[in-house]
Design a protein around this motif. Structure first.
Motif, short mmCIF file in Angstrom:
data_model
loop_
_atom_site.label_atom_id
_atom_site.label_comp_id
_atom_site.label_asym_id
_atom_site.label_seq_id
_atom_site.Cartn_x
_atom_site.Cartn_y
_atom_site.Cartn_z
N ILE A 22 0.86 -1.18 0.00
CA ILE A 22 0.00 0.00 0.00
C ILE A 22 0.90 1.23 0.00
CG2 ILE A 22 -1.74 1.32 1.26
CD1 ILE A 22 -2.72 -1.31 2.45
N LEU A 23 0.68 2.12 -0.97
CA LEU A 23 1.41 3.39 -1.03
C LEU A 23 0.51 4.49 -0.46
CD1 LEU A 23 2.93 3.22 -4.64
CD2 LEU A 23 3.91 2.39 -2.51
N TYR A 24 1.02 5.26 0.48
CA TYR A 24 0.20 6.33 1.03
C TYR A 24 1.10 7.50 1.43
CZ TYR A 24 1.75 4.86 5.70
OH TYR A 24 2.51 4.56 6.79
N PRO A 25 0.60 8.72 1.38
CA PRO A 25 -0.68 9.08 0.74
C PRO A 25 -0.57 8.94 -0.77
CG PRO A 25 0.53 11.06 1.34
CD PRO A 25 1.32 9.91 1.90
N LEU B 176 5.58 3.28 2.27
CA LEU B 176 5.36 1.91 1.80
C LEU B 176 4.89 1.07 2.97
CD1 LEU B 176 7.42 3.21 -0.24
CD2 LEU B 176 8.26 0.91 -0.64
N ASN B 177 3.67 0.59 2.88
CA ASN B 177 3.13 -0.31 3.90
C ASN B 177 3.15 -1.71 3.32
OD1 ASN B 177 1.74 -1.71 5.83
ND2 ASN B 177 0.05 -0.25 5.99
N ALA C 148 16.87 -3.43 -1.27
CA ALA C 148 16.08 -3.30 -2.50
C ALA C 148 16.45 -2.00 -3.22
CB ALA C 148 14.60 -3.31 -2.16
N ILE C 149 16.22 -2.00 -4.53
CA ILE C 149 16.43 -0.82 -5.37
C ILE C 149 15.06 -0.36 -5.86
CG2 ILE C 149 17.53 0.12 -7.44
CD1 ILE C 149 19.51 -0.72 -5.32
N TYR C 150 14.80 0.94 -5.75
CA TYR C 150 13.54 1.44 -6.30
C TYR C 150 13.81 2.37 -7.46
CZ TYR C 150 14.02 6.11 -4.17
OH TYR C 150 14.45 7.38 -3.83
N SER D 110 14.82 2.96 3.64
CA SER D 110 13.70 3.01 4.58
C SER D 110 12.43 2.76 3.78
CB SER D 110 13.63 4.37 5.29
OG SER D 110 13.22 5.38 4.39
N LYS D 111 11.30 2.77 4.43
CA LYS D 111 10.03 2.56 3.71
C LYS D 111 9.34 3.89 3.43
CE LYS D 111 9.32 -2.24 5.05
NZ LYS D 111 8.42 -3.25 5.65
#
Length: 653
Positions: A582-585, A594-595, A603-605, A622-623
């Motif tokens: 889940i991406l919020y907001p 990032l939930n 990880a790589i984004y 981090s998330k």
């Protein structure tokens, strides 16, 4: 080793003299790679220093020496133990010397480990002398048939033209003579790449007065001098410097900040001096000799290492430029352990221990020792921007005994055993598979461009003297990968320069980066070669393209060339992860949270716009992801984690 109370000498192999030493004579019965080590668990609190000599008491020559390369520590919390490796000749006596330079240096055990170095023992080269003229500069496919050709630059009464010897399927060559009438000599280096995406590679080369950009026309039947600038040219490269999908040109400057040309993808180049833009090679008085473009930290964007030479220590200190994923380069050599004032014109980057990260062999040009720098995790785990650093492991690799200096150092797996070797000054340093290397006197192809010049899967060398040194090979298996980027779709450059290529087999995982410009002077193949030893199959080929697209081809055919076009084997997403994420907001104005139940360690984004252009790229520490720099619109977030791909859409307001 008991109490150290014997005679000592002043000519130590490392550091200042001690007051006492103990001497051991060692004579191997066969040729061995020998490791001498006090790095044993029971010695944790001991502080040793080790020297190895050959010769007699009146005339000793240092073979190797070490002080603190050990790993075992005792109550002191740090290791002060010693390890050296060297190549020993049967019947020759070596003197092993332990001294008492440091306190607490007595009463310890040590081991002598003999291993038979078989890498490259049976590899030989045959010589072919093609009728070539001009400076012998390159081995690279120039016409898009995926066979490596020969490139030479002849002098025509003060101007410089181009000869291309096109490799045929039967191993012969057909010459094409072209007349761009360039005004600068190919004194220092040559690089090749297709900056306008027409399917024919262009060239850049130069001398102390300037550099030429030589452009192929749209059917490869003619070449013209496209532009030239006044620059003291050293190493040249093609690379996508600003990651816009178009291939750019970088030129090392010896006496001023380096220069580069940015391509617009339509055949136009714009000139920049590095200090005025991204700062690559921006030292005021230059000293920029050997640039090489690699992804050293596996964050899926390209970084650049600069080998430096000449002048004050500040001018000749090597540099590393890390790409931050947003178009900026940050000089971090002092942070990660590569800020060495060693005199070098080039370095050989490869994953020498097959752990998935690029290591660096820094080759010297002035007779001082070469260095092997191992890419390791940063012990400072709080430094999330620099998760990898480099450790000097030279004394444990056997390279400390290789004293021949050169300006040319380049990687390649010449015996196809699955371990990358080093072509250093014309001598192959064979990788034994245990992070030791053996200089083979039987394999001396000479310095030159590296590629497969008879299409048999073994790397050959186009020697600077004009001869082709054909690798006679062995019974090891191999695979060749040709990368074709989808520049028309707005993604990666046509050559795939800057792509990371990865394969997996029973031998393990191997990686290569597609590069234009290895070593110092020569151009080597843009095709990617892997040896796989006696493995008879490969699990997959995976390509991380500069655009951020990831392709994977499973169960490819070995002992053959595999052509992969960007986007034709896209690695599928993990739908289970997407459902969990889940991406919020969302929509967001500044940050994405990032939930997810996934840990996402290392990880790589990447963030892509709806045209498929990658606009952000970084390691996920981090998330939370900062997207405040993005324009308003819709985007796709992609997360790469341990070989899987996860995508999720979001809106930036």
């Amino acid at each position: 080793m008991g109490i150290i109370n014997g005679t000592t000498i002043s000519n130590t192999c490392i550091g200042q003299a001690a007051t006492n030493s103990e001497w051991f004579a060692y004579t191997p019965q066969e040729d061995y790679n020998v490791t001498i080590t006090s790095d044993l668990p029971m010695n944790g609190d001991i502080d040793t220093r080790l020297h190895v000599y050959s010769g007699t008491c009146g005339s000793l020559s240092c073979i190797a020496g070490d002080d603190d390369s050990g790993t075992y520590g005792g109550s002191n919390g740090q290791s002060y133990l010693s390890v050296v490796s060297f190549n020993a000749t049967a019947g020759q006596t070596y003197l092993i010397v332990w001294d008492n330079r440091w306190g607490n240096s007595s009463n310890f055990s040590f081991e002598i480990i003999e291993s038979t170095a078989t890498s490259g023992d049976n590899l030989t080269f045959s010589t072919i002398n093609p009728s070539t003229s001009g400076s012998r500069m390159g081995v690279v496919d120039m016409n898009g048939d995926f066979l490596d050709d020969l490139v030479t630059i002849p002098n025509s009464g003060g101007t410089y033209n181009l000869n291309i010897y096109y490799q045929q399927t039967d191993g012969s060559f057909v010459v094409g003579n072209y007349f761009p009438n360039a005004n600068r000599a190919p004194s220092w280096s040559l690089a090749a790449g297709d900056f306008d995406g027409n399917g024919y590679n262009d060239l850049v080369f130069g001398d102390s007065s300037g550099c030429n950009v030589i452009k192929a026309n749209n059917d490869g039947t003619a070449y013209t001098t496209f532009m030239n600038n006044s620059v003291f040219t050293q190493r040249t490269n093609f690379a996508d410097i600003n990651n816009d999908g178009h291939l750019d040109i970088f030129v090392c400057h010896d006496v001023a900040p380096s220069i580069y040309y940015l391509s617009d993808g339509g055949g136009n180049l714009t000139f920049y001096q590095s200090v005025a833009n991204v700062g690559l090679g921006g030292y005021p008085s230059g000293g920029n000799y050997g640039s090489v473009w690699i992804d050293y930290d596996n964050d899926r964007d390209i970084d650049m290492f600069m080998a430096k030479c000449g002048g004050s220590p500040e001018r000749r200190t090597n540099q590393m430029y890390r790409h931050d994923g947003s178009g900026n380069y940050i000089e971090i050599a002092s942070v990660i352990g590569l800020n060495d004032p060693i005199q070098t014109w080039s370095s050989a980057w490869a994953d020498y221990n097959n752990d998935g990260y690029m290591d660096c062999f820094i080759g010297t040009s002035d007779g001082s020792p070469h260095k092997m720098m191992l890419n390791i995790p940063n012990p400072n785990t709080s430094d999330t921007e620099n998760p990898r650093v480099f450790s000097d492991v030279t004394n444990t690799t056997g390279l400390s005994t290789f004293t021949s200096s050169s300006v040319e150092h380049a990687p390649g797996d010449f015996d196809n055993d699955g371990w990358v070797d080093i072509l250093s000054g014309g001598t192959i340093l064979f990788n034994n598979g245990d992070m030791t290397f053996t200089a083979s006197p039987a394999a001396l192809p000479g310095a030159g461009g590296i590629g497969d010049l008879n299409n048999d899967g073994f790397l050959d060398v186009f020697n600077g003297g004009g001869s082709i040194r054909i690798n006679n090979g062995n019974d090891n298996n191999w695979i060749k990968i040709i990368t074709i980027g989808d520049e028309t779709g707005g993604y990666s450059n046509l050559n795939g320069i800057g792509a990371r290529v990865e394969i997996s087999s029973a031998l393990g995982t191997q990686i290569r980066d597609v590069r234009s410009g290895e070593g110092f002077e020569f151009m080597s193949t843009l095709n990617t070669h892997f040896g796989i030893g006696q493995d008879t199959e490969i699990d997959y080929i995976r390509i991380y393209w500069p655009s951020g697209i990831v392709d994977q081809l499973d169960d490819p055919t070995i002992n053959s060339a595999n052509t992969i076009v960007e986007g034709t084997h896209i690695l599928s997403s993990d739908s289970a992860f997407v459902n969990d994420l889940i991406l919020y907001p969302n929509p967001t104005t500044s940050v994405l949270n990032l939930n997810t139940s996934q840990y996402l360690d290392n990880a790589i984004y990447s963030v892509f716009d709806l045209n498929g252009r990658r606009v952000l790229n970084a390691r996920l520490d981090s998330k939370t992801i900062d997207v405040s720099s993005l324009s308003a619109g819709s985007y796709v977030l992609r997360i790469m984690d341990n070989g899987s791909v996860k995508n999720q859409k979001f809106i930036k307001q």
